[in-house]
Design an enzyme around this catalytic site. Structure first.
Site, PDB file in Angstrom:
ATOM      1  N   GLU A 160     -53.127 -96.640  23.708  1.00 11.37           N
ATOM      2  CA  GLU A 160     -52.235 -97.502  22.931  1.00 11.37           C
ATOM      3  C   GLU A 160     -52.497 -97.478  21.429  1.00 11.37           C
ATOM      4  O   GLU A 160     -52.664 -98.527  20.811  1.00 11.37           O
ATOM      5  CB  GLU A 160     -52.299 -98.935  23.482  1.00 11.37           C
ATOM      6  CG  GLU A 160     -51.961 -98.984  24.968  1.00 11.37           C
ATOM      7  CD  GLU A 160     -51.981-100.401  25.545  1.00 11.37           C
ATOM      8  OE1 GLU A 160     -52.421-101.328  24.848  1.00 11.37           O
ATOM      9  OE2 GLU A 160     -51.544-100.558  26.684  1.00 11.37           O
ATOM     10  N   ASN A 201     -52.749 -92.094  25.744  1.00  8.80           N
ATOM     11  CA  ASN A 201     -51.942 -92.877  26.683  1.00  8.80           C
ATOM     12  C   ASN A 201     -51.302 -94.042  25.922  1.00  8.80           C
ATOM     13  O   ASN A 201     -51.964 -94.691  25.112  1.00  8.80           O
ATOM     14  CB  ASN A 201     -52.921 -93.400  27.762  1.00  8.80           C
ATOM     15  CG  ASN A 201     -52.257 -94.044  28.948  1.00  8.80           C
ATOM     16  OD1 ASN A 201     -51.308 -93.489  29.502  1.00  8.80           O
ATOM     17  ND2 ASN A 201     -52.757 -95.206  29.358  1.00  8.80           N
ATOM     18  N   ASP A 267     -45.031 -99.426  36.811  1.00 11.16           N
ATOM     19  CA  ASP A 267     -44.548-100.549  37.616  1.00 11.16           C
ATOM     20  C   ASP A 267     -43.161-100.923  37.102  1.00 11.16           C
ATOM     21  O   ASP A 267     -42.818-100.627  35.959  1.00 11.16           O
ATOM     22  CB  ASP A 267     -45.510-101.750  37.685  1.00 11.16           C
ATOM     23  CG  ASP A 267     -46.129-102.167  36.364  1.00 11.16           C
ATOM     24  OD1 ASP A 267     -45.504-101.954  35.316  1.00 11.16           O
ATOM     25  OD2 ASP A 267     -47.241-102.726  36.392  1.00 11.16           O
TER      26      ASP A 267
HETATM   27  C1  XIL Z   1     -54.469-104.442  32.433  1.00 10.91           C
HETATM   28  C2  XIL Z   1     -55.136-104.806  33.742  1.00 10.91           C
HETATM   29  O1  XIL Z   1     -54.302-104.453  34.810  1.00 10.91           O
HETATM   30  C3  XIL Z   1     -55.435-106.284  33.771  1.00 10.91           C
HETATM   31  O2  XIL Z   1     -56.157-106.612  34.935  1.00 10.91           O
HETATM   32  C4  XIL Z   1     -56.238-106.658  32.535  1.00 10.91           C
HETATM   33  O3  XIL Z   1     -56.493-108.040  32.510  1.00 10.91           O
HETATM   34  C5  XIL Z   1     -55.510-106.229  31.288  1.00 10.91           C
HETATM   35  O4  XIL Z   1     -55.246-104.860  31.342  1.00 10.91           O
HETATM   36  N1  XIL Z   1     -52.038-100.983  29.618  1.00 10.91           N
HETATM   37  C6  XIL Z   1     -53.232-100.451  30.001  1.00 10.91           C
HETATM   38  C7  XIL Z   1     -54.008-101.094  31.089  1.00 10.91           C
HETATM   39  O5  XIL Z   1     -53.623 -99.375  29.530  1.00 10.91           O
HETATM   40  O6  XIL Z   1     -55.382-100.926  30.915  1.00 10.91           O
HETATM   41  C8  XIL Z   1     -53.665-102.549  31.218  1.00 10.91           C
HETATM   42  O7  XIL Z   1     -54.336-103.051  32.371  1.00 10.91           O
HETATM   43  C9  XIL Z   1     -52.172-102.742  31.328  1.00 10.91           C
HETATM   44  C10 XIL Z   1     -51.497-102.227  30.074  1.00 10.91           C
END
Ligand code: XIL
Length: 660
Positions: A160, A201, A267
């Site tokens: 990110e 990513n 998702d």
């Molecule tokens: C999320 C997890 O699923 C949660 O359990 C946590 O609290 C926060 O992070 N982008 C990403 C992931 O790269 O690592 C994130 O995962 C969701 C968004």
């Protein structure tokens, strides 16, 4: 997982059912179709899920993940706060657990994530010079990627890094190091693990837009400088009905640069409650995303961010939304499941959900007759008391506390099995006033000590307060105790009715003693994909008998049930080993010698090695303990020429077993 056949034929040409034998009555064989993982594996495609240590401890999660996915991504356990909570102090217990799971189930492992602005411990952002900050980054990337050297297929090295307009996110990294932090991280990752493919990513980079163009321009700059970059990850946290129309075009512009693309965190969330038309739309969305990736040669896999409702991050992070993954609250396949199978060219057969596990009590302390192993933590005095009781007439009283951490404690290392999830419960009460009661575990790992809270609540003097929470016992502990404290007071404290429970044998469900494996050599593109490695059964779903109902033969003893599903030239073996002795087996090694030239290629729920015809199967991290009368189960895939006679003798930890 037994699959209900929706349509015949297709890839399921040689579909067969494999019976997991053992001590229970075997159910009738069911015709089975291929699982999602089998369809994906057959075409050399990765279909993954995020995995976490807690989800891994659920037999139901495992049952679905084992059978439906051929890849896993570290969910939270590979992030900075988990792997380097204090500077220079790395902790890989949780991430190793996921890596072990991937290895023992033959799944590809995605590492996530080395450099990100989120889930960072506070020390990372403490005041320091740019040179020091750069060293912090390099040490972390080197330490983590180095630890997982040769275990991770792909790393999300940088996560990110972009704003929505394609400019760089103003993270601690960008602020202090500028754009070069990305090249530094990639270069360090390549040096630490040359075999791992390195990814950047991000989210909202699925379609062609300003953000994905920022990513596109970045990777071109990196390539021009010779910085190692192998691919881009498109997270794909989508809203139902909103798959970008330019998804495939976007994937293709990245693969045209010679990069790989993965859909890394898919998702598709729906405003709750989700109705049938939304689930149908969602199926179309999943089909579109998986189809777009599968249509482009350089798009190598799709990972969904969890398996079912229970392990989805969506309900907590997007209030009002949910139903975002392929499986629902009860691990039933949503319509999107079949759509994904079809998008990969398979013929869907809806998997039956896993059985609901029962809860068994591992230990309980009602304190009706003495302390039963409980004692003092620090200088306080823990003693049996009848002055107050939650149940019955007895409890434990901690008095003379001179520090908040003092209170009753008990060693529990011998009671718990590494890798299992437990529910730990207790009742607490103060003698006067109130305090924040905390029920916790103290876990020793060599010289390192960890204090892991299970439950906290306000305790008062007029009534009992319940403390209850989940505790995942990670492998590698050298000591473990449960304890009660009040973190803000030192007054006298009562404790009563402590229990530790865990998942037992499933109590319901039709899939409890069957598994299916399908093989379709002709449908495969690569030779190694001709058999599916993913058709495993969850170890805790083995047809074990409860200790109380078993007829123990005394001493040590074992019985082996060896079943195989043979399609001529190859077979899936399913082995159930039952402990017929009177004591638990802690750590097992099962040995046998093949009668012919059988050669194992994949195994799950065990670490299996073969030397000539001699096979050694050692327990996986989570199924090392077999209570008296209970069983462990594992499986493997093997090839052979000539005959496929069953082995005639097995030994468990050196003791000969009977055959069943
Ligand atoms: C999320 C997890 O699923 C949660 O359990 C946590 O609290 C926060 O992070 N982008 C990403 C992931 O790269 O690592 C994130 O995962 C969701 C968004």
């Amino acid at each position: 997982m037994r699959q209900r056949r929706v349509r015949a034929a297709g890839i399921a040409a040689a579909v067969v059912a494999l019976v997991a034998g053992g001590v229970s009555v075997l159910p009738a064989l069911a015709a089975a179709g291929p699982t999602l993982a089998q369809v994906a594996t057959a075409r050399g495609f990765s279909i993954g899920t995020a995995a976490g240590v807690k989800t891994l401890a659920s037999s139901q999660w495992r049952y679905v993940a084992d059978t439906q996915f051929n890849s896993v991504t570290m969910g939270n356990e590979g992030k900075w706060d988990a792997t380097e909570p204090a500077q220079g102090q790395f902790d890989f217990a949780a991430a190793d657990f996921i890596a072990d799971y991937a290895r023992t189930t033959g799944k590809r492992l995605r590492g996530h994530t080395l450099v990100w602005h989120s889930q960072l411990p506070a020390w990372v952002s403490a005041d320091r010079t740019a040179a020091e900050q750069r060293q912090v980054l390099l040490d972390h990337v080197t330490g983590v990627a180095g630890h997982f050297k040769n275990k991770v297929a792909q790393w999300d090295v940088v996560n990110e890094p972009f704003n929505e307009d394609g400019t760089f996110r103003s993270s601690v990294w960008y602020q202090r190091l500028g754009e070069d932090y990305i090249a530094d991280a990639l270069t360090a990752a390549r040096a630490a693990d040359p075999a791992a493919k390195l990814y950047i990513n991000d989210y909202n980079v699925e379609g062609v837009n300003a953000k994905s163009t920022g990513l596109y321009n970045l990777v071109q700059r990196l390539q021009a400088r010779g910085v190692p970059i192998d691919g881009v990850g498109l997270q794909a946290h989508l809203i139902v009905g909103q798959v970008p129309s330019t998804l495939r075009q976007n994937i293709e512009r990245f693969t045209a640069l010679g990069l790989k693309v993965e859909i890394t965190e898919l998702d598709v969330r729906i405003p709750l409650p989700a109705d049938a038309s939304e689930l149908t739309q969602q199926a179309a969305d999943y089909r579109a995303v998986v189809g777009a990736c599968a249509a482009v040669a350089g798009c190598t896999g799709v990972t969904t961010w969890g398996v079912g409702e229970a392990d989805s991050w969506v309900p907590a992070f997007f209030p009002g939304y949910g139903a975002a993954l392929l499986f629902d609250e009860q691990w039933r396949a949503r319509p999107a499941y079949s759509a994904v199978v079809e998008a990969l060219g398979g013929t869907p057969s809806v998997p039956e959900p896993p059985a609901t596990p029962s809860l068994v009590t591992v230990a309980s302390w009602p304190f009706e007759a003495g302390l039963a192993g409980w004692g003092s933590r620090g200088s306080e005095v823990t003693a049996a008391s009848t002055a107050a009781a939650h149940g019955g007439t007895g409890s434990v009283l901690s008095s003379g506390r001179t520090a908040t951490w003092q209170g009753p404690t008990r060693p529990v290392l011998d009671l718990l099995t590494p890798g299992k999830l437990y529910t730990v419960s207790a009742w607490a009460r103060t003698a006067s006033g109130s305090g924040t009661a905390r029920l916790s575990m103290q876990r020793q790992n060599g010289t390192a000590t960890r204090y892991e809270n299970v439950s906290a609540n306000t305790a008062i003097s007029t009534t009992w307060t319940r403390l209850s929470g989940d505790y995942l016992f990670l492998p590698g502990a050298t000591a473990l105790s449960v304890y009660l404290e009040t973190t803000d007071t030192t007054g006298d404290l009562y404790l009563d009715d402590v229990t530790i429970q865990t998942e037992g044998t499933p109590t319901s469900g039709s899939a409890s003693a069957s598994a299916s494996v399908s093989v379709s050599p002709s449908a495969s593109r690569s030779p190694s994909a001709s058999v599916s490695p993913s058709a495993s059964r969850s170890p805790s779903r083995s047809p074990s008998v409860s200790p109380s109902s078993s007829a123990s033969s005394g001493g040590t003893g074992c019985a082996v049930h060896y079943a195989k599903n043979d399609w001529g030239g190859g077979f899936a073996g399913d082995v159930t080993v039952t402990n017929t002795g009177s004591a638990a087996v802690n750590g097992w090694t099962l040995r046998w010698t093949f009668a012919g030239n059988q050669q194992v290629s994949q195994a799950w729920s065990t670490v299996l090695t073969q030397s000539g015809a001699a096979v050694t199967a050692v327990n996986a991290a989570w199924n090392g303990t077999i209570p008296a009368g209970a069983s462990a189960n594992f499986g493997f895939l093997a090839s052979y020429t000539g005959g496929n006679t069953d082995p005639s003798a097995f030994t468990l930890n050196g003791t000969a077993c009977t055959l069943r």
